[in-house]
Design an enzyme around this catalytic site. Sequence first.
Site, PDB file in Angstrom:
ATOM      1  N   ASN A   1      12.777   9.939   7.897  1.00 14.96           N
ATOM      2  CA  ASN A   1      12.050  10.354   6.694  1.00 14.96           C
ATOM      3  C   ASN A   1      11.127  11.547   6.923  1.00 14.96           C
ATOM      4  O   ASN A   1      10.760  12.234   5.979  1.00 14.96           O
ATOM      5  CB  ASN A   1      11.264   9.183   6.119  1.00 14.96           C
ATOM      6  CG  ASN A   1      10.488   8.420   7.163  1.00 14.96           C
ATOM      7  OD1 ASN A   1      11.066   7.892   8.116  1.00 14.96           O
ATOM      8  ND2 ASN A   1       9.179   8.376   7.026  1.00 14.96           N
TER       9      ASN A   1
ATOM     10  N   GLY B   1      12.738  -0.672  -0.134  1.00 12.55           N
ATOM     11  CA  GLY B   1      13.149  -0.440   1.243  1.00 12.55           C
ATOM     12  C   GLY B   1      12.370  -1.267   2.248  1.00 12.55           C
ATOM     13  O   GLY B   1      12.936  -1.811   3.205  1.00 12.55           O
TER      14      GLY B   1
ATOM     15  N   CYS C   1       2.317   7.287   4.458  1.00 11.67           N
ATOM     16  CA  CYS C   1       1.589   6.116   4.959  1.00 11.67           C
ATOM     17  C   CYS C   1       0.590   6.527   6.033  1.00 11.67           C
ATOM     18  O   CYS C   1      -0.414   5.864   6.231  1.00 11.67           O
ATOM     19  CB  CYS C   1       2.538   5.090   5.530  1.00 11.67           C
ATOM     20  SG  CYS C   1       4.217   5.252   4.968  1.00 11.67           S
TER      21      CYS C   1
HETATM   22  C1  LIG Z   1      10.469   5.152   1.773  1.00 12.53           C
HETATM   23  C2  LIG Z   1      11.072   4.537   2.985  1.00 12.53           C
HETATM   24  C3  LIG Z   1      10.992   3.148   3.203  1.00 12.53           C
HETATM   25  C4  LIG Z   1      10.233   2.231   2.288  1.00 12.53           C
HETATM   26  O1  LIG Z   1      10.864   2.078   1.040  1.00 12.53           O
HETATM   27  P1  LIG Z   1      10.019   1.475  -0.186  1.00 12.53           P
HETATM   28  O2  LIG Z   1      11.019   1.298  -1.272  1.00 12.53           O
HETATM   29  O3  LIG Z   1       8.968   2.488  -0.516  1.00 12.53           O
HETATM   30  O4  LIG Z   1       9.444   0.185   0.284  1.00 12.53           O
HETATM   31  C5  LIG Z   1      11.596   2.644   4.329  1.00 12.53           C
HETATM   32  N1  LIG Z   1      12.253   3.432   5.201  1.00 12.53           N
HETATM   33  C6  LIG Z   1      12.359   4.759   5.019  1.00 12.53           C
HETATM   34  C7  LIG Z   1      13.122   5.584   6.001  1.00 12.53           C
HETATM   35  C8  LIG Z   1      11.756   5.355   3.909  1.00 12.53           C
HETATM   36  O5  LIG Z   1      11.854   6.675   3.749  1.00 12.53           O
END
Ligand SMILES: *Cc1c(COP(=O)(O)O)cnc(C)c1O
Length: 396
Positions: free
Chosen positions: A155, A75, A329
């Site tokens: 998230n 992501g 994070c």
């Molecule tokens: C977890 C998350 C990401 C990051 O994704 P990764 O695959 O861990 O790099 C980005 N945006 C949102 C909304 C997320 O929940």
Amino acid sequence: MSEDRKIIYLDNAATTRTSPKVVEEMLPFFSEYYGNPSSVYEFSNASKKAVAQARQVIADSLGAKPQEIYFTAGGSESDNWAIKAAAEAYQEKGRHIITSKIEHHAVLHTCQYLESRGFSVTYLDVDEQGVVKLEELKKAIRPDTILISIMFANNEIGTIQPVKEIAEIAREHGILFHTDAVQAYGHVPINVDAFGMDMLSASGHKINGPKGIGFLYIRTGVKIRSFVHGGAQERKRRAGTENVPGIAGLGKAAELAVNTMEERMKKETELRDYLMDRVMAEVPYTRVNGHRKNRLPNNCNFAFQFIEGESLLIMLDMAGICGSSGSACTSGSLDPSHVLLAIGLPHEIAHGSLRLTLSEENTKEEMDYVVGEIKRIVERLRAMSPLYEDFVKKGR
Ligand SMILES: *Cc1c(COP(=O)(O)O)cnc(C)c1O
């Protein structure tokens, strides 16, 4: 800590368990069919086919075309790519970007980086439920606006944005629309034409797939630059030998997510509402963060007054319960989460927040145990809190 201690995992927004069916799908591509998809001989066909099939499954899951799906390392990479490459490709037209204050850091920090390179960014406020205000979005649009990037679902607090309306506004003004759908993809229905986004980020490990693999959807016709230069993989836009096991696993996870979505949404929503209703009824001085209805089926987020979320988390951990007090994070830093501040929570209340994100594997019995533990721990922490003591003395 004993090895066989039972864990109640309620942190599915941080990551999910890789489904055993996904692992099974991935395994042959390590030691058996290890051919490079770019090679010409017959042996590499299995790898080539696995990548093509995953791309097709994912395209179908979104109503997109296979050539609009680009595999990435997750992501964060998809968000970086969408925003940086769109900024570069459209900078002749303008250098203004609109996003929101509650985005994931993969979007926020990318926007801040672009500000340091001479772009200007508007960070939209949200209302107290975490929803972007469409009137403010319209007002923020300038002749030099080239990109709107607003997440599909948050998230931390689970709030789902009016993505379709945002896409319409973007389209009326000829502005590209990117959405970080990492929390939403595979959890709620998404169709790129019905919603109208130009780019969409998703990630494997939030949908019971492997970590370190994701994709970016880029609508045909969107000018976008290569993100990794090198070989001709991913239509020359993201070089590097494909992560074949990861891609096969992501494809399988997407297939399972789509096939079980309806049933899962129903089960998770019921369990979430049960947990939320019991906590709200049984723990005084508590609020729910995020939108009560327009929220992810598996997301609960509470703010308990007079306590520290971190202490609550540690004590829940001792009871075998995995939760989160913000996003993974930001844990380790003492600042309350930017999302909780953006919905207007005062610092001391934001500090008492707890996010519990469920999966279809959770049970009602687990929720009963969790409610009991929350009640016991919150009571204990409040009994030690001078703020709570003052509050009680003043006669409430
Ligand atoms: C977890 C998350 C990401 C990051 O994704 P990764 O695959 O861990 O790099 C980005 N945006 C949102 C909304 C997320 O929940």
